[in-house]
Write a protein that holds these residues in place. Structure first.
Motif, short mmCIF file in Angstrom:
data_model
loop_
_atom_site.label_atom_id
_atom_site.label_comp_id
_atom_site.label_asym_id
_atom_site.label_seq_id
_atom_site.Cartn_x
_atom_site.Cartn_y
_atom_site.Cartn_z
N THR A 103 0.82 -1.20 0.00
CA THR A 103 0.00 0.00 0.00
C THR A 103 0.86 1.26 0.00
OG1 THR A 103 -1.87 1.10 1.08
CG2 THR A 103 -0.20 0.16 2.52
N ARG A 104 0.30 2.34 -0.56
CA ARG A 104 0.94 3.65 -0.61
C ARG A 104 2.32 3.59 -1.27
NH1 ARG A 104 -0.53 6.73 4.98
NH2 ARG A 104 0.48 8.44 3.87
N VAL A 105 2.33 2.93 -2.40
CA VAL A 105 3.54 2.80 -3.21
C VAL A 105 3.44 3.72 -4.41
CG1 VAL A 105 4.82 1.22 -4.73
CG2 VAL A 105 4.06 0.45 -2.47
N PHE A 106 4.57 4.36 -4.76
CA PHE A 106 4.66 5.18 -5.96
C PHE A 106 5.70 4.58 -6.89
CE2 PHE A 106 6.79 8.47 -8.46
CZ PHE A 106 5.71 9.01 -9.14
N ILE A 107 5.31 4.36 -8.15
CA ILE A 107 6.21 3.83 -9.17
C ILE A 107 6.29 4.86 -10.28
CG2 ILE A 107 6.58 1.97 -10.82
CD1 ILE A 107 5.12 0.10 -8.93
N GLY A 108 7.45 5.46 -10.45
CA GLY A 108 7.63 6.56 -11.38
C GLY A 108 7.65 6.12 -12.84
N PRO A 109 7.68 7.09 -13.75
CA PRO A 109 7.63 6.77 -15.18
C PRO A 109 8.83 5.96 -15.64
CG PRO A 109 8.14 9.09 -14.83
CD PRO A 109 7.76 8.54 -13.50
N GLY A 110 8.56 5.01 -16.53
CA GLY A 110 9.64 4.23 -17.13
C GLY A 110 10.29 3.22 -16.21
N VAL A 111 9.64 2.84 -15.12
CA VAL A 111 10.20 1.83 -14.22
C VAL A 111 10.00 0.44 -14.82
CG1 VAL A 111 9.85 0.68 -11.98
CG2 VAL A 111 9.98 3.17 -12.10
N THR A 112 11.03 -0.40 -14.67
CA THR A 112 10.96 -1.78 -15.13
C THR A 112 11.24 -2.73 -13.98
OG1 THR A 112 11.70 -1.18 -17.36
CG2 THR A 112 11.93 -3.48 -16.72
N LEU A 113 10.28 -3.58 -13.67
CA LEU A 113 10.49 -4.68 -12.74
C LEU A 113 10.74 -5.95 -13.55
CD1 LEU A 113 7.60 -3.99 -10.17
CD2 LEU A 113 9.85 -2.91 -10.32
N THR A 114 11.56 -6.85 -13.04
CA THR A 114 11.90 -8.05 -13.80
C THR A 114 11.66 -9.30 -12.95
OG1 THR A 114 14.23 -8.05 -13.13
CG2 THR A 114 13.66 -6.77 -15.08
N GLY A 142 12.69 5.64 -14.14
CA GLY A 142 13.72 4.85 -14.80
C GLY A 142 14.39 3.79 -13.95
N VAL A 143 13.86 3.50 -12.79
CA VAL A 143 14.45 2.46 -11.92
C VAL A 143 14.24 1.08 -12.54
CG1 VAL A 143 14.13 1.29 -9.69
CG2 VAL A 143 14.29 3.78 -9.79
N PHE A 156 13.18 4.49 -0.50
CA PHE A 156 13.14 5.41 -1.64
C PHE A 156 14.28 5.04 -2.57
CE2 PHE A 156 13.87 9.13 -4.13
CZ PHE A 156 12.71 9.90 -4.10
N VAL A 157 13.95 4.73 -3.83
CA VAL A 157 14.97 4.40 -4.82
C VAL A 157 15.06 5.55 -5.82
CG1 VAL A 157 15.74 2.74 -6.54
CG2 VAL A 157 14.45 1.94 -4.54
N ALA A 158 16.23 6.16 -5.90
CA ALA A 158 16.42 7.34 -6.74
C ALA A 158 16.41 6.99 -8.22
CB ALA A 158 17.74 8.02 -6.37
N ALA A 159 16.18 8.01 -9.04
CA ALA A 159 16.02 7.83 -10.48
C ALA A 159 17.22 7.12 -11.10
CB ALA A 159 15.80 9.18 -11.15
N GLY A 160 16.93 6.17 -11.99
CA GLY A 160 17.96 5.51 -12.76
C GLY A 160 18.70 4.39 -12.05
N ALA A 161 18.38 4.13 -10.80
CA ALA A 161 19.09 3.08 -10.06
C ALA A 161 18.70 1.71 -10.58
CB ALA A 161 18.78 3.19 -8.57
#
Length: 206
Positions: A103-114, A142-143, A156-161
């Motif tokens: 709950t209360r999760v934010f997934i930014g644009p262009g994120v890829t989970l594998t 972009g994470v 918090f995972v910063a952009a591009g990580a």
């Protein structure tokens, strides 16, 4: 397709209830839902109240989504996905099978989970295992998160990580190669969209 609730908008050009197999079950849609044009919702999907998509979203079967969830334009959920309440997934994201999102999760644009450690290799030696995003996690733009990784509560995972190993709760992940740090005090507030406030007034994390 089962609805039984008011305030449901399925725009022209959207497909709801597409069956990958003849025996597939219905789509369950609850109130205050908007499915925008170009989106395809397969059978065997359960949607909570206050759900909405952008355009051209694909959600495959055996997916369960809680209340107050947004799935952005051009995002794909490959099925067998569990999403809790109050989640925002931005545009152009890829969510494979066997993913769990709290709950209360934010997934930014262009994120890829594998979920596949060795794509199209060693197929008989392991099962796909998607990431687990615990409550309050933020993934910036972009994470990439590798298979089976668990990201702890409030992190918090910063952009591009590129996240290759489990992340303890209340951590900050940044850089390439990614490193884990203590989460700064100003990032410890749990995610909250303005539209959620009235529904979260009793939450101790607000």
């Amino acid at each position: 397709m089962g609805t039984g609730e008011p305030d449901i908008e399925i725009q022209p050009g959207a497909i709801v209830g597409l069956k990958a197999k003849e025996e597939a079950g219905p789509v369950v849609i609850r109130g205050r839902t908007r499915i925008r044009s170009g989106s395809v919702i397969y059978a065997d999907v359960d949607l909570g109240k206050d759900f909405q998509t952008g355009h051209n979203v694909t959600i495959r079967g055996h997916t369960t989504i809680g209340a107050h969830v947004v799935v952005g334009t051009n995002t794909v959920l490959e099925g067998y996905v569990e999403i809790a309440d109050f989640v925002k997934i931005e545009s152009n994201c890829f969510i494979p099978t066997h993913v769990k999102i709290g709950t209360r999760v934010f997934i930014g644009p262009g994120v890829t989970l594998t979920n596949d450690r060795y794509p199209l290799k060693n197929r008989d030696e392991y099962e796909p295992e998607g990431p687990v995003l615990e409550d309050g996690v933020t993934l910036a733009a972009g994470v990439v998160v590798m298979p089976g990784v668990r990201i702890g509560r409030g992190s918090f995972v910063a952009a591009g990580a590129i996240v290759t190993k489990d992340v303890p709760e209340m951590s900050l992940v940044r850089g390439l190669p990614s490193r884990i740090y203590a989460l700064p005090e100003h990032l410890r507030e749990f995610n909250i969209a303005l539209s959620w406030r009235g529904f979260l007034k009793n939450s101790s994390d607000q």
